[in-house]
Design an enzyme around this catalytic site. Structure first.
Site, PDB file in Angstrom:
ATOM      1  CG  LEU A 126       2.283 -15.511   5.135  1.00  0.00           C
ATOM      2  CD1 LEU A 126       1.926 -16.806   5.455  1.00  0.00           C
ATOM      3  CD2 LEU A 126       1.103 -14.634   5.150  1.00  0.00           C
ATOM      4  CB  ALA A 131       4.009 -18.341  -1.503  1.00  0.00           C
ATOM      5  CB  THR A 159       8.286  -5.206   7.568  1.00  0.00           C
ATOM      6  OG1 THR A 159       7.792  -5.417   6.238  1.00  0.00           O
ATOM      7  CG2 THR A 159       8.639  -3.946   8.150  1.00  0.00           C
ATOM      8  CD  GLN A 340      -0.829  18.193 -11.295  1.00  0.00           C
ATOM      9  OE1 GLN A 340       0.102  17.151 -11.376  1.00  0.00           O
ATOM     10  NE2 GLN A 340      -0.862  18.762 -12.555  1.00  0.00           N
ATOM     11  N   GLY A 343       2.938  21.261  -7.604  1.00  0.00           N
ATOM     12  CA  GLY A 343       3.606  21.585  -9.046  1.00  0.00           C
ATOM     13  C   GLY A 343       5.034  20.874  -8.831  1.00  0.00           C
ATOM     14  N   GLY A 344       6.162  21.768  -9.424  1.00  0.00           N
ATOM     15  CA  GLY A 344       7.455  21.150  -9.680  1.00  0.00           C
ATOM     16  C   GLY A 344       7.930  20.853  -8.373  1.00  0.00           C
ATOM     17  CD  GLU A 367       0.020  -6.061   7.197  1.00  0.00           C
ATOM     18  OE1 GLU A 367      -1.302  -6.309   7.874  1.00  0.00           O
ATOM     19  OE2 GLU A 367       1.037  -5.574   8.188  1.00  0.00           O
ATOM     20  CD  GLU A 371      -5.591  -5.991  -7.801  1.00  0.00           C
ATOM     21  OE1 GLU A 371      -4.560  -6.045  -6.544  1.00  0.00           O
ATOM     22  OE2 GLU A 371      -5.544  -5.100  -8.583  1.00  0.00           O
TER      23      GLU A 371
HETATM   24  C1  LIG Z   1       8.007  -3.247   1.551  1.00  0.00           C
HETATM   25  C2  LIG Z   1       7.009  -4.508   1.665  1.00  0.00           C
HETATM   26  C3  LIG Z   1       6.920  -5.090   2.979  1.00  0.00           C
HETATM   27  C4  LIG Z   1       6.503  -6.285   3.291  1.00  0.00           C
HETATM   28  N1  LIG Z   1       6.394  -6.815   4.357  1.00  0.00           N
HETATM   29  C5  LIG Z   1       6.221  -8.205   4.844  1.00  0.00           C
HETATM   30  C6  LIG Z   1       6.299  -8.913   5.782  1.00  0.00           C
HETATM   31  O1  LIG Z   1       6.520  -8.191   6.819  1.00  0.00           O
HETATM   32  N2  LIG Z   1       5.881 -10.220   6.025  1.00  0.00           N
HETATM   33  C7  LIG Z   1       5.427 -10.791   5.006  1.00  0.00           C
HETATM   34  O2  LIG Z   1       4.991 -11.910   5.012  1.00  0.00           O
HETATM   35  N3  LIG Z   1       5.152 -10.292   3.692  1.00  0.00           N
HETATM   36  C8  LIG Z   1       5.608  -8.831   3.651  1.00  0.00           C
HETATM   37  N4  LIG Z   1       5.338  -8.366   2.247  1.00  0.00           N
HETATM   38  C9  LIG Z   1       4.802  -9.095   1.139  1.00  0.00           C
HETATM   39  C10 LIG Z   1       3.360  -8.485   0.866  1.00  0.00           C
HETATM   40  O3  LIG Z   1       2.503  -8.793   1.918  1.00  0.00           O
HETATM   41  C11 LIG Z   1       3.210  -8.981  -0.634  1.00  0.00           C
HETATM   42  O4  LIG Z   1       3.997  -8.706  -1.696  1.00  0.00           O
HETATM   43  C12 LIG Z   1       1.729  -9.225  -1.040  1.00  0.00           C
HETATM   44  O5  LIG Z   1       0.853  -9.853  -0.451  1.00  0.00           O
HETATM   45  C13 LIG Z   1       1.760  -9.547  -2.648  1.00  0.00           C
HETATM   46  O6  LIG Z   1       2.389 -10.376  -2.988  1.00  0.00           O
HETATM   47  P1  LIG Z   1       3.210 -10.757  -4.397  1.00  0.00           P
HETATM   48  O7  LIG Z   1       4.302  -9.852  -4.147  1.00  0.00           O
HETATM   49  O8  LIG Z   1       3.808 -12.090  -4.379  1.00  0.00           O
HETATM   50  O9  LIG Z   1       2.371 -10.567  -5.512  1.00  0.00           O
HETATM   51  P2  LIG Z   1       1.384 -11.555  -6.117  1.00  0.00           P
HETATM   52  O10 LIG Z   1       0.636 -12.381  -5.351  1.00  0.00           O
HETATM   53  O11 LIG Z   1       2.309 -12.381  -7.258  1.00  0.00           O
HETATM   54  O12 LIG Z   1       0.307 -10.775  -7.000  1.00  0.00           O
HETATM   55  C14 LIG Z   1       0.553 -10.071  -8.297  1.00  0.00           C
HETATM   56  C15 LIG Z   1      -0.459  -9.242  -8.692  1.00  0.00           C
HETATM   57  O13 LIG Z   1      -1.610 -10.432  -9.172  1.00  0.00           O
HETATM   58  C16 LIG Z   1      -2.723 -10.183  -8.465  1.00  0.00           C
HETATM   59  N5  LIG Z   1      -3.650 -11.243  -8.115  1.00  0.00           N
HETATM   60  C17 LIG Z   1      -2.716 -12.476  -7.712  1.00  0.00           C
HETATM   61  N6  LIG Z   1      -3.760 -13.350  -7.501  1.00  0.00           N
HETATM   62  C18 LIG Z   1      -5.188 -12.944  -7.921  1.00  0.00           C
HETATM   63  C19 LIG Z   1      -6.308 -13.112  -7.955  1.00  0.00           C
HETATM   64  N7  LIG Z   1      -6.673 -14.630  -7.744  1.00  0.00           N
HETATM   65  N8  LIG Z   1      -7.265 -12.580  -8.560  1.00  0.00           N
HETATM   66  C20 LIG Z   1      -6.917 -11.296  -8.850  1.00  0.00           C
HETATM   67  N9  LIG Z   1      -5.784 -10.703  -8.925  1.00  0.00           N
HETATM   68  C21 LIG Z   1      -4.657 -11.562  -8.275  1.00  0.00           C
HETATM   69  C22 LIG Z   1      -2.446  -9.291  -7.073  1.00  0.00           C
HETATM   70  O14 LIG Z   1      -3.457  -8.654  -6.600  1.00  0.00           O
HETATM   71  C23 LIG Z   1      -1.172  -8.400  -7.755  1.00  0.00           C
HETATM   72  O15 LIG Z   1      -1.988  -7.167  -8.662  1.00  0.00           O
HETATM   73  C24 LIG Z   1       5.957  -7.080   1.893  1.00  0.00           C
HETATM   74  C25 LIG Z   1       5.974  -6.486   0.775  1.00  0.00           C
HETATM   75  C26 LIG Z   1       6.671  -5.365   0.811  1.00  0.00           C
HETATM   76  C27 LIG Z   1       6.753  -4.935  -0.971  1.00  0.00           C
END
Ligand SMILES: Cc1cc2nc3c(=O)[nH]c(=O)nc-3n(C[C@H](O)[C@H](O)[C@H](O)COP(=O)(O)OP(=O)(O)OC[C@H]3O[C@@H](n4cnc5c(N)ncnc54)[C@H](O)[C@@H]3O)c2cc1C
Length: 383
Positions: A126, A131, A159, A340, A343-344, A367, A371
């Site tokens: 996704l 996005a 993943t 914590q 410790g070390g 997922e 926020e």
């Molecule tokens: C190890 C790992 C495994 C993953 N596995 C999958 C997978 O299998 N399939 C898949 O599709 N995705 C996967 N993801 C993606 C994951 O779901 C996204 O990273 C996550 O949804 C956040 O999207 P972003 O990284 O683009 O952050 P952004 O959407 O750019 O967010 C950046 C920050 O802005 C905040 N923010 C954004 N919009 C708003 C708003 N309107 N109001 C307030 N705060 C906001 C967010 O909360 C965050 O703190 C994975 C990610 C990781 C790191």
């Protein structure tokens, strides 16, 4: 651990997975984390136990259990190894579940036995570089041409997408424009391998080192028109509903992590002496661990509640978001407190709590970020 909310069968499942986690997973966890290797032998063991088939009916090779059973298994695995737990979570709830929920009978027959047996893994594509939280911003396209979808674009952070046993990636792609000018987003099954599909080199992550995560690229990837999953134009909505369920499973994973931190801290606080007595005899340490236990119990109650509502066919969007929120924060807070207490030694990678410290951060992001959970809860409150 006797839990009066569980049936005998659920207790037994929990116990079986707890033993497997202790005897098979834990002994190799440090090595896989250090070397950043995918634990194929552990995954094979989970497959033999039927864990990848837990929430699926027997007619598709499953165990005939339910989503709550899957959550219990994920929780037990996460106590000792979050990478192994997320491999199961993503394999079931993101890899196989979209096919089970939205697939045609032919698609189910083709894919589910392979995925529910754990012989193969499926992935869920996704997120894109531009996005994430705003997943509707998909730019990957799929154009219908001569009875085939031609897919171009990329996905980020996917993943289970690049293992030797990955056989399927389900992706969202823009397949047209709606009358009101919005994107028409559909989901499409891409078998692995397919020419033009590439799992790029794995990410260098802060944690979850033994979990497989890649950027994906699609360069004129052609799959048959029948690989459309569900109704054309419903791909985004379908994926969001998969995430609603998935949040309960991620909450279970986070509860397991938070519990693992309590387990290790209680043991260490009894064993480790300073100033002539075990550190656990200092109220500052005992209270810290007591608070950790309270977080675990509250978060577990939240995910049990969300799962019960989901299985009863009741609305559970808010409950799933609450569970994901409180459990993700409990894992991160407990990991910080557990290191914590150690410790070390808590800063040394061979200690489980240090791994939980690195691994737990993603539980506040993946997922749906914290926020995003707050956004979902507020929306359910009519705000
Ligand atoms: C190890 C790992 C495994 C993953 N596995 C999958 C997978 O299998 N399939 C898949 O599709 N995705 C996967 N993801 C993606 C994951 O779901 C996204 O990273 C996550 O949804 C956040 O999207 P972003 O990284 O683009 O952050 P952004 O959407 O750019 O967010 C950046 C920050 O802005 C905040 N923010 C954004 N919009 C708003 C708003 N309107 N109001 C307030 N705060 C906001 C967010 O909360 C965050 O703190 C994975 C990610 C990781 C790191």
């Amino acid at each position: 651990m006797l839990d009066t909310r569980l049936t005998d069968e659920q207790q037994q499942l929990r116990k079986t997975v707890e033993e497997f986690a202790r005897e098979v997973v834990a002994p190799v966890s440090y090595q896989h984390d250090r070397d950043k290797t995918f634990p194929y032998e552990v995954v094979r063991g989970m497959a033999e136990m039927g864990l990848f088939g837990l929430p699926f009916p027997e007619e598709y090779g499953g165990m005939g259990g339910d989503y709550f059973a899957l959550c219990l298994a994920i929780e037990e695995l996460a106590r000792v190894d979050q990478s192994v737990a997320i491999t199961l979570e993503a394999g079931c709830s993101l890899g196989a579940m979209p096919v089970y929920r939205f697939g045609s009978e032919a698609q189910k027959q083709e894919w589910l036995p392979l995925l529910t047996s754990g012989e193969a893994l499926g992935a869920f594509g996704l997120t894109e570089a531009g996005a994430g939280s705003d997943a509707g911003g998909t730019r990957t396209t799929a154009v219908l041409s001569d009875g085939q979808w031609v897919i171009n674009g990329s996905k980020a952070f996917i993943t289970n997408s690049g293992t030797d046993i990955t056989r399927l990636v389900t992706v969202t792609a823009v397949t047209g424009e709606l009358a009101d000018g919005r994107k028409e987003i559909s989901s499409i099954l891409v078998p692995v391998p397919t020419p033009g599909f590439t799992a790029e080199p794995a990410y260098d992550k802060v944690g979850w080192h033994a979990s497989d995560t890649h950027p994906l690229s699609f360069d004129d990837v052609r799959v048959p028109e029948e690989n459309l999953l569900g109704t054309r134009g419903r791909g985004y909505a379908n994926f969001l509903s998969i995430l609603d369920e998935g949040r309960i499973a991620i909450a279970a994973l986070a509860v397991g992590a938070a519990q693992g931190c309590v387990d290790e801290s209680v043991r260490y606080a009894r064993e480790r002496s300073a100033f002539g007595r075990p550190i656990g005899q200092n109220q500052a340490i005992a209270f810290k661990i007591a608070r950790m236990e309270a977080r675990v119990m509250a978060a577990r109650a939240a995910y049990y509640d969300a799962a019960a509502k989901m299985l009863a066919g009741l609305p559970f969007k808010k409950e799933a978001a609450v569970a994901k929120l409180v459990a993700g924060e409990a894992a991160m807070d407990n990991a910080r407190d557990a290191t914590q207490v150690h410790g070390g030694y808590g800063f040394m990678n061979e200690y489980l709590v240090s791994r939980h410290y690195r691994d737990s951060k993603i539980l506040e992001v993946g997922e749906g970020t914290t926020e995003v959970q707050l956004m979902l809860i507020a929306r359910q409150l009519g705000l």
